[in-house]
Motif scaffolding. Structure first.
Motif, short mmCIF file in Angstrom:
data_model
loop_
_atom_site.label_atom_id
_atom_site.label_comp_id
_atom_site.label_asym_id
_atom_site.label_seq_id
_atom_site.Cartn_x
_atom_site.Cartn_y
_atom_site.Cartn_z
N ILE A 153 -12.71 -0.92 -36.07
CA ILE A 153 -14.09 -0.44 -36.46
C ILE A 153 -14.01 0.81 -36.68
O ILE A 153 -13.63 1.62 -36.21
N ILE A 154 -14.59 1.10 -37.99
CA ILE A 154 -14.60 2.37 -38.69
C ILE A 154 -15.91 3.59 -38.35
O ILE A 154 -15.85 4.47 -38.03
N SER A 155 -16.93 2.85 -38.17
CA SER A 155 -18.20 3.39 -37.73
C SER A 155 -19.02 2.51 -37.08
O SER A 155 -18.91 1.16 -37.14
N GLU A 170 -19.21 -1.21 -39.12
CA GLU A 170 -18.29 -1.01 -40.59
C GLU A 170 -16.81 -1.21 -39.93
O GLU A 170 -16.25 -0.48 -39.37
N VAL A 171 -16.25 -2.37 -40.61
CA VAL A 171 -15.02 -2.89 -40.27
C VAL A 171 -14.08 -2.99 -41.39
O VAL A 171 -14.40 -3.12 -42.43
N LEU A 172 -12.84 -2.38 -41.01
CA LEU A 172 -11.83 -2.47 -41.95
C LEU A 172 -11.22 -3.80 -42.21
O LEU A 172 -10.90 -4.78 -41.34
N ALA A 173 -11.47 -4.18 -43.58
CA ALA A 173 -11.12 -5.52 -44.26
C ALA A 173 -10.70 -5.34 -45.41
O ALA A 173 -11.66 -5.54 -46.48
N SER A 183 -20.91 -4.51 -28.29
CA SER A 183 -20.38 -3.43 -27.36
C SER A 183 -19.13 -2.62 -27.78
O SER A 183 -18.63 -1.85 -27.21
N LEU A 184 -18.59 -3.21 -28.95
CA LEU A 184 -17.37 -2.39 -29.56
C LEU A 184 -17.73 -1.27 -30.10
O LEU A 184 -18.90 -0.62 -30.68
N GLU A 185 -16.56 -0.20 -29.85
CA GLU A 185 -16.88 1.02 -30.50
C GLU A 185 -15.98 1.43 -31.45
O GLU A 185 -15.00 0.71 -31.63
N VAL A 186 -16.24 2.66 -31.96
CA VAL A 186 -15.29 3.19 -33.14
C VAL A 186 -13.85 3.22 -32.69
O VAL A 186 -13.77 3.81 -31.51
N GLY A 187 -13.03 2.81 -33.36
CA GLY A 187 -11.51 2.66 -32.93
C GLY A 187 -11.17 1.39 -32.23
O GLY A 187 -10.08 0.94 -32.29
#
Lengths: 276, 488
Positions: free
Chosen positions: A4-6, A18-21, A75-79
């Protein structure tokens, strides 16, 4: 693993990740969805893609907390990472210049509607958009929608923003005002059902994007099946978009409630564990 | 013609072995019985039902094989396993040697030993069956024994791989067809990547076949061998969606093998079939097997049924009904429109199901499902069937008996009436020639499709067959790809 980037909070219960894919960001088109699984014990759920950046190799997903999986995702955070993200799945929206298009977005359905609004605008249509939600907090992406719409009407159930009323009230306003050639409605099933009832009265062809229960998302399981014009269709490979006037929404609503008991029990347990 | 079999059979150890026991004494023996878990214990757990043979039982059974000069069993095997040689190695108590023989032509012997319909293939061609009207040598049990022995010995052998030729090849789907293709093409020195849409490797072996018939650790162990050979796996990747064939070609892939399976469940299209509690067997089994839905700590939900009807008479129907029983069904029923002898399921699966307390409503067909106020299925309307003239499949066709309609209470229904080919690949490659059934058309020898660099095999070509036939296709496709790339 998809990092997760942002993260952006629209409200307490609605977030945008915003997820890296890399592959998906290059190949996805409006209307496509992904299936995600958060971790080894997670379930597979479909989420419609609301945007992407091929430069950043990311896609954006909007999540509303309604149960265990959506709460875990929110609940997921950046990183942090989502273990599995697969897509882009489903058929892309058929976008063409038809004249004047009415866009109706309900709640988090506004997110997947955004790329379609953008697409129809770019194709040269006159775009009239109704954004509807229970209250002001749930009206998302208003600025982005405005950027690609000729006119925007906002309605909320409680009147906390825009006009007080339902999505159909907003739609009626546009329909009374000018000739509409086609309509796209995305939101909760019940909202799409009534949006379609409204356009049916005026014979306006209407596209809906269905978000049903899925497991694999590639046609294998049939969990997502719906009746369209009396025939069984799979949302994952035949859809997710269908002619809204042919969809059996009552059956779809019933099927969406298949795990209501299991889901609310699991959610209660999840919330209790959070408090501990 | 001098074949590997002839060379093996003429070896001196084989001659001696043949002399050790008289043929007559071999043939007088009864076929060994598989050791099984008790029905009333196993129908409440997921442990494997078949427990395998002991070393002594395996040797005893291997001695039944009379080492025919012209063995017919091999012709019944879609991958041409050198059956007499591996069996004679068992008789010699060279169990690792037996496993090595199996693995020269079969990359997944522990899987095949469990799920192949041997009674319709190698064992049906056995001398005992063909000429003596006796029970065949238990080739399947012995295959499983040798593969399990090797795995448990900790001395598992990794097949030899030619040095890399640097040529990139892709397999699509990670089920039995692609896994076999990958192993065979890797042996020839290619750089092979297997792309899988799901998050786990194994295809139908993982999502479809339950643990009590094929434990996941067996599959993982065989897949691990492929990894050690150098086969690369990419999960969560739908070729044609995540990346197009064109994109993969531009990354240097020179040929493709499509083994994407028959992933589209059939329904009967009868009233009420979309009620809550009605699953396709694919969905039901995927939730349980792939997603572990029945285990508390996993998030995927599953409905539990007390009165469960499974529609269909194949292996998948047996897997579904036996799973439902294990999840606490008081009544778990098979509803099949023909009689017992026409059932396509393996005899062993039907026997196991019956022992576990499954009811068989043969010559019955569902007409309609009724739901309660919440939309959950609560009743099904069944019609009794008679048998008429044989149809195209050669089986007597079911004929409805008018006036025999009646209702049976159910709270879950699992529809296991077959699958159709997955449309994703045909949709994404427009030039691919497709049959009217939606299967991909191939040259049967080379498995090449109408697109020269795309080959295909398994259920996407056959429309719903067996693990071993898929593996046979994978093997043929590997040599097809090899000669195609040698030419270009």
């Amino acid at each position: 693993m998809n990092k997760i980037i942002s993260k952006h909070h629209f409200s307490e219960n609605v977030v945008q990740l915003e997820v890296l894919a890399p592959y998906i960001s290059r190949n996805r088109k409006p209307g496509h969805f992904v299936i995600v699984r958060i971790d080894e014990n997670g379930e597979r759920i479909p989420l419609t893609i609301s945007g992407s950046s091929s430069a950043r190799e990311t896609i954006t997903l909007v999540i509303q907390k309604v149960g265990v999986t959506s709460s875990k995702l929110a609940s997921l955070e950046v990183g942090d990472s989502i273990l599995d993200v697969v897509g882009p799945l489903g058929k892309a929206t058929h976008i063409e210049n038809v004249g004047t298009v009415l866009m109706a977005g309900g709640g988090v359905g506004i997110a997947p509607l955004l790329p379609i609004v953008e697409g129809f605008k770019k194709a040269g249509n006159r775009v009239l958009t109704v954004l509807a939600a229970r209250n002001k907090n749930l009206i998302l992406l208003e600025n982005e929608i405005r950027k690609h719409s000729d006119e925007v009407l906002i309605v909320t159930d409680d009147g906390s923003y825009g006009n007080k009323g339902l999505v159909t009230d907003g739609m009626e306003k546009f329909i009374q005002k000018e000739k509409i050639h086609s309509c796209v409605a995305i939101g909760p099933a019940i909202m799409m059902k009534f949006a379609c009832k409204t356009t049916q009265k005026y014979n306006i062809p209407t596209l809906v994007s269905l978000n049903t229960i899925m497991v694999d998302g590639t046609g294998m399981c049939g969990a997502c099946r719906v009746s369209v014009a009396g025939k069984t269709k799979f949302v994952c490979v035949d859809g997710p978009e269908f002619d809204g006037h042919s969809v059996d929404f009552d059956e779809m609503l019933q099927r969406l409630s298949a795990y209501k008991a299991e889901e609310s029990a699991a959610y209660e347990k999840y919330l209790q564990n959070l408090e501990k | 013609m001098e074949t590997q079999f002839n060379i093996d059979r003429d070896a001196s150890w084989r001659e001696e072995l043949r002399k050790r026991l008289k043929t007559k004494d071999r043939t007088l023996r009864e076929r060994v019985k598989m050791l099984e878990e008790e029905p009333n214990i196993r129908n409440k757990n997921y442990f494997e039902v078949n427990k395998g043979l002991t070393e002594d039982l395996a040797v005893f059974e291997a001695e039944r094989c009379i080492d025919c000069p012209e063995p017919t069993c091999i012709s019944g095997c879609p991958v041409g396993v050198n059956i007499p040689t591996f069996i004679k190695k068992i008789e010699m108590r060279d169990f690792l040697g037996a496993a090595a023989v199996l693995k020269t032509t079969n990359t997944l012997p522990a899987i095949c030993g469990r799920v192949c319909p041997q009674e319709k293939q190698c064992e049906a061609m056995c001398f005992y069956v063909q000429k003596m009207k006796k029970e065949a040598v238990a080739i399947g049990y012995l295959e499983r024994f040798a593969a399990d022995f090797e795995r448990n010995s900790g001395k598992i052998s990794i097949p030899e791989v030619s040095s890399s030729n640097g040529i990139k090849v892709a397999a699509i789907g990670a089920g039995p067809a692609s896994l076999t293709f990958a192993a065979e093409i890797k042996r020839l020195g290619y750089e092979i990547t297997v792309f899988e849409a799901l998050h786990d490797i194994g295809g139908v072996l993982k999502y479809g076949i339950p643990e009590f018939r094929l434990p996941n650790f067996i599959i993982d162990s065989e897949i691990n061998i492929l990894r050690k050979m150098g086969v690369q796996f990419v999960t969560n990747f739908v070729v044609g969606k995540t990346a197009s064939f064109e994109e993969l070609r531009s990354q240097g892939y020179k040929a493709f093998f499509v083994g994407s399976g028959a992933g589209l469940p059939n329904f009967m299209n009868i009233p009420g079939e979309n009620l809550i509690g009605i699953y396709s067997s694919n969905e039901y089994l995927t939730r349980i097997n792939l997603m572990s839905a029945a285990k508390e700590i996993f998030d995927t939900p599953i409905l539990k049924g007390k009165k469960v009807a499974v529609i269909g008479g194949g292996n998948t129907a047996m897997d579904s009904v036996r799973t439902a029983k294990r999840l606490g069904a008081e009544r778990a029923m098979i509803i099949y429109r023909r009689s017992r002898i026409e059932m396509p399921a393996r005899v062993e699966e039907v026997k196991h199901a019956e022992e576990e307390g499954i009811e068989f409503l043969n010559l019955h067909n569902p007409l309609e499902y009724l739901g309660d106020k919440n939309g959950r299925v609560c009743q099904m309307k069944l019609q009794k069937m008679g048998l008429g003239e044989p149809d195209k499949s050669g089986r007597r066709s079911p004929v409805p008996i008018v006036g025999s309609e009646h209702f049976v209470e159910v709270d879950m229904v699992i529809v296991a009436i077959g699958v159709s080919p997955n449309p994703l690949i045909p949709q994404s490659v427009k030039e691919l020639q497709i049959s009217k059934w939606g299967t991909v058309i191939v040259n049967e020898e080379t498995m090449q499709t109408s697109v020269p660099d795309i080959f295909a095999g398994g259920d996407i070509v056959r429309g719903g067959a067996t693990v071993i036939l898929a593996m046979g296709d994978g093997r043929r496709a590997a040599s097809g790809v090899h000669s195609y790339l040698a030419k270009s």
